[in-house]
Design an enzyme around this catalytic site. Sequence first.
Site, PDB file in Angstrom:
ATOM      1  N   PRO A  63       0.796  -1.116  -0.071  1.00  0.00           N
ATOM      2  CA  PRO A  63      -0.032  -0.106   0.077  1.00  0.00           C
ATOM      3  C   PRO A  63       0.716   1.119  -0.149  1.00  0.00           C
ATOM      4  O   PRO A  63       0.216   2.071  -0.534  1.00  0.00           O
ATOM      5  CB  PRO A  63      -0.830   0.003   1.223  1.00  0.00           C
ATOM      6  CG  PRO A  63      -1.006  -1.661   1.343  1.00  0.00           C
ATOM      7  CD  PRO A  63       0.242  -2.086   1.002  1.00  0.00           C
TER       8      PRO A  63
ATOM      9  N   GLY B 281       5.053   1.647  -4.365  1.00  0.00           N
ATOM     10  CA  GLY B 281       4.702   1.613  -5.763  1.00  0.00           C
ATOM     11  C   GLY B 281       5.924   1.520  -6.718  1.00  0.00           C
ATOM     12  O   GLY B 281       6.598   0.268  -6.599  1.00  0.00           O
TER      13      GLY B 281
ATOM     14  N   ILE C 141      -2.348  -7.378  -6.123  1.00  0.00           N
ATOM     15  CA  ILE C 141      -1.762  -8.825  -6.515  1.00  0.00           C
ATOM     16  C   ILE C 141      -2.526  -9.595  -7.494  1.00  0.00           C
ATOM     17  O   ILE C 141      -3.599  -9.921  -7.013  1.00  0.00           O
ATOM     18  CB  ILE C 141      -1.374  -9.443  -5.156  1.00  0.00           C
ATOM     19  CG1 ILE C 141      -0.702  -8.695  -4.106  1.00  0.00           C
ATOM     20  CG2 ILE C 141      -0.651 -10.729  -5.456  1.00  0.00           C
ATOM     21  CD1 ILE C 141       0.665  -8.146  -4.648  1.00  0.00           C
ATOM     22  N   THR C 142      -2.161  -9.697  -8.469  1.00  0.00           N
ATOM     23  CA  THR C 142      -3.013 -10.492  -9.498  1.00  0.00           C
ATOM     24  C   THR C 142      -3.251 -11.905  -9.081  1.00  0.00           C
ATOM     25  O   THR C 142      -1.853 -12.460  -8.815  1.00  0.00           O
ATOM     26  CB  THR C 142      -2.322 -10.218 -10.951  1.00  0.00           C
ATOM     27  OG1 THR C 142      -2.338  -8.881 -11.357  1.00  0.00           O
ATOM     28  CG2 THR C 142      -3.108 -11.168 -11.754  1.00  0.00           C
TER      29      THR C 142
ATOM     30  N   GLN D 257     -12.917   6.121 -31.450  1.00  0.00           N
ATOM     31  CA  GLN D 257     -13.236   7.363 -32.378  1.00  0.00           C
ATOM     32  C   GLN D 257     -13.746   6.807 -33.659  1.00  0.00           C
ATOM     33  O   GLN D 257     -14.772   7.467 -34.288  1.00  0.00           O
ATOM     34  CB  GLN D 257     -11.943   8.067 -32.462  1.00  0.00           C
ATOM     35  CG  GLN D 257     -12.381   9.454 -33.114  1.00  0.00           C
ATOM     36  CD  GLN D 257     -12.953  10.298 -32.092  1.00  0.00           C
ATOM     37  OE1 GLN D 257     -13.013  10.338 -31.232  1.00  0.00           O
ATOM     38  NE2 GLN D 257     -13.411  11.533 -32.766  1.00  0.00           N
TER      39      GLN D 257
ATOM     40  N   GLU E  83       4.375  -3.369 -13.917  1.00  0.00           N
ATOM     41  CA  GLU E  83       5.545  -3.797 -14.476  1.00  0.00           C
ATOM     42  C   GLU E  83       6.199  -2.631 -14.595  1.00  0.00           C
ATOM     43  O   GLU E  83       7.159  -2.565 -15.156  1.00  0.00           O
ATOM     44  CB  GLU E  83       5.229  -4.538 -15.480  1.00  0.00           C
ATOM     45  CG  GLU E  83       4.872  -5.840 -15.429  1.00  0.00           C
ATOM     46  CD  GLU E  83       5.450  -7.182 -14.730  1.00  0.00           C
ATOM     47  OE1 GLU E  83       6.595  -6.899 -14.523  1.00  0.00           O
ATOM     48  OE2 GLU E  83       4.706  -8.089 -14.499  1.00  0.00           O
TER      49      GLU E  83
ATOM     50  N   SER F 104       5.269   4.129 -17.147  1.00  0.00           N
ATOM     51  CA  SER F 104       5.843   4.456 -18.288  1.00  0.00           C
ATOM     52  C   SER F 104       7.028   5.528 -17.915  1.00  0.00           C
ATOM     53  O   SER F 104       8.163   5.591 -18.538  1.00  0.00           O
ATOM     54  CB  SER F 104       5.078   5.321 -19.121  1.00  0.00           C
ATOM     55  OG  SER F 104       3.843   4.476 -19.556  1.00  0.00           O
TER      56      SER F 104
END
Length: 380
Positions: A128, A131, A157-158, A337, A364, A367
Amino acid sequence: MDFSLPSEHRMIRDTVREFCEEEIAPIAQDIEDEHRFPEEVFEALADLDMMGVPVAEEYGGLGGDQLMYALVTEELGRVSGSIGLSYAAHTSLASKPIEAFGTEEQKERWLTPLASGEYLGAWALTEPGSGSDASDMDTRAEREGDEYVLNGTKQFITNANVAGSILVKAVTEPGAGYDGISTFIVDPREDDGFEVVTVWDKMGLNASPTCEIKFTDCRIPEGRLLGEEGDGWDQTKKTLNGGRISIAALSTGLGQGAFEAARDYAKQREQFGQPISKFDAVRDMIVEMDRKIERSRLLTHKSATMYDDGEDVTRISSLAKLDASETAREVGEDAIQVLGGYGYTTDFAPQRFTRDAKLMEIGEGTSEIQRLVLGRELGL
């Protein structure tokens, strides 16, 4: 890029593509609407021997390489970002580290059921309060006799609530920074003191569970330490090199799916007496989508091939992940669009691809972090 793919790779890709079209595409929006993890899809993927594509055959895997795995991940992402994400987390984050850093006993006990698809795996790094600075973790593992006692909370957590094993990062030497982090194999079905606190409702990818998990005096046998104490951060960096290729492949698939939806719609939708694909503005937008996706695919395949050749892929995997994730979001928005008002409805896929794509720019390594990594790799 078919011209450069080995025949075995093309065969695997085509097999998965057919499966995706027949079994996943018809339910892709439904499982999102229902926020339902599609267990039956992963059972079918296990029957196809796809749950351990880059894992050695002796441990129940297919014995493929990173490029083959990237192809499978792209095909899954092309129809369902959720299924692609859970698959990628299971393979690159939960399975491959055991193969790379585990003992023979750990591989036989924990890797084989993962690679054979007996159950899914998860990987727990983020907290938490941490990051992008993933090393700033509060989860602790204290040695008591022949056990470690875990306490702490992991976030985002996936697969955590559907996993048969979870690789957990914890501090074993407070104050040692990166050198004080270790990795443990947790059995969420058997270990006391493990709890799934939250399953998050998200902007997208809701058929892939994202959880907050908590450890309260969770006792782990010493044999579940992966590698040595203090190896956790080096393991993490190596794992994320492969993980970035996973996200690049998944992002390429998301972009491809959105592109195909826009292209097909533009060829069928008529305005002013002709298909809208004949109008320069729409045609040029679709051409630009195709250009971006092909660039991302080439970067992804290059990074996977370099990974398979044992080369340092820090730069190229970051470049592929950055480019493909941003391409997926841009292509998704443009696809909406092209479809106009229909693109904003859940009856058509571009809205789903666009919402799913946004996470690719965050997970992961954001950017912004990828640009930091790339700057360092360039000596800046």
